[in-house]
Design an enzyme around this catalytic site. Structure first.
Site, PDB file in Angstrom:
ATOM      1  N   ASP A 158       0.848  -1.201   0.000  1.00 47.22           N
ATOM      2  CA  ASP A 158       0.000   0.000   0.000  1.00 47.22           C
ATOM      3  C   ASP A 158       0.879   1.245   0.000  1.00 47.22           C
ATOM      4  OD1 ASP A 158      -1.955   1.903   0.514  1.00 47.22           O
ATOM      5  OD2 ASP A 158      -2.291   1.273   2.583  1.00 47.22           O
ATOM      6  N   THR A 165     -10.074   9.141   2.839  1.00 44.22           N
ATOM      7  CA  THR A 165     -11.169   9.374   3.789  1.00 44.22           C
ATOM      8  C   THR A 165     -10.845  10.532   4.732  1.00 44.22           C
ATOM      9  OG1 THR A 165     -10.239   7.512   4.989  1.00 44.22           O
ATOM     10  CG2 THR A 165     -12.264   7.115   3.789  1.00 44.22           C
ATOM     11  N   ARG A 167      -6.200  -2.729  13.572  1.00 47.41           N
ATOM     12  CA  ARG A 167      -6.199  -2.809  15.032  1.00 47.41           C
ATOM     13  C   ARG A 167      -7.097  -3.873  15.658  1.00 47.41           C
ATOM     14  NH1 ARG A 167      -6.596   3.549  15.058  1.00 47.41           N
ATOM     15  NH2 ARG A 167      -7.576   2.890  13.112  1.00 47.41           N
TER      16      ARG A 167
END
Ligand code: C5P
Length: 232
Positions: free
Chosen positions: A59, A119, A211
């Site tokens: 990524d 986002t 997480r």
């Protein structure tokens, strides 16, 4: 490559990452390596994780002139990653050149996924900073459609956007969806979250989970719960 659960390995070092990956005995998770780990450890971290039998989503969100992105993608294709990404804001020429760079001499290549709007941007920053005067959803869908026309494989989006993306870009166009939490879990800084089971119902192709797995008391159990909810 079918639907899967991707663990976001947002760790700062190789040792922390490899220790973490040692928790998974029954099933080798698909892992996402981001900028922090890649810039800290270099391409060798990709080779080491790959050598342990994991699939990798690298990524790095490339965004530059087409020639530069094409050459960078060529390097990434040599790392044998399974999925990587770029910013659709780089436009069609950049996306097409990225695909060319990523394609190996035998015609194979990793999946190439587009980031539409981060986002972290909202209607206000879109309007005031980037001078885009259209509603966010329209911008996201337009970027997704442009990525699809350029030949990319899919986009990163919320599970809540999967239906609209598939309607706009066609069912095979992949949706890679972060913002996943267990029903009783801490949301952290994610605002619009869904469980792995709901992401499955909404038609997501890959869920990206950080997480809820990496910070769990028992990461392997949390991962298997995601797999159970999303894949079974
Ligand atoms: O810990 P958490 O499950 O929130 O991690 C989600 C992962 O997905 C992180 O690596 C985050 O950077 C990434 N991501 C995201 N939202 C996006 C794009 C990527 O949460 N729109």
């Amino acid at each position: 490559m079918g639907k899967d659960v991707i663990i976001a390995c947002d760790f700062a070092s190789k040792n922390e990452t490899l220790d973490f990956l040692g928790c998974f005995a029954e099933r080798k998770p698909f892992v996402k390596i981001g900028m922090e780990l890649f810039y800290a450890e270099g391409p060798d971290i990709v080779r080491q994780i790959k050598a342990r039998g994991h699939k990798i989503f690298l990524d790095l969100k490339l965004h530059d002139i087409p020639t530069t992105v094409k050459k960078a993608m060529k390097v990434l294709s040599g790392l044998d990653v399974d999925m990587t990404n770029l910013h659709a804001a780089g436009a069609s020429a950049m996306m097409k050149d990225a695909l060319e760079g990523l394609t190996r001499p035998d015609g194979s290549r990793p999946l190439l996924i587009a980031v539409t709007q981060l986002t972290s941007t909202d209607g206000e920053s879109l309007k005031n900073d980037i001078l885009i005067d259209k509603p966010m959803e329209q911008v996201v869908m337009h970027y997704a459609a442009t990525a699809a026309r350029a030949g990319l494989d899919g986009v990163v989006c919320s599970p809540l956007e999967v239906k609209a993306v598939k309607e706009t870009c066609g069912k095979p166009f992949l949706t890679v969806t972060p913002g996943i939490r267990f029903a009783d879990g801490d949301k952290g800084d994610q605002k619009r979250v869904t469980t792995p089971a709901v992401a499955k119902e909404l038609g997501s192709d890959y869920i990206v989970v950080g997480r809820p797995i990496t910070k769990a008391a028992d990461p392997a159990a949390a991962y298997y719960e995601c797999v159970k909810q999303f894949l079974d």
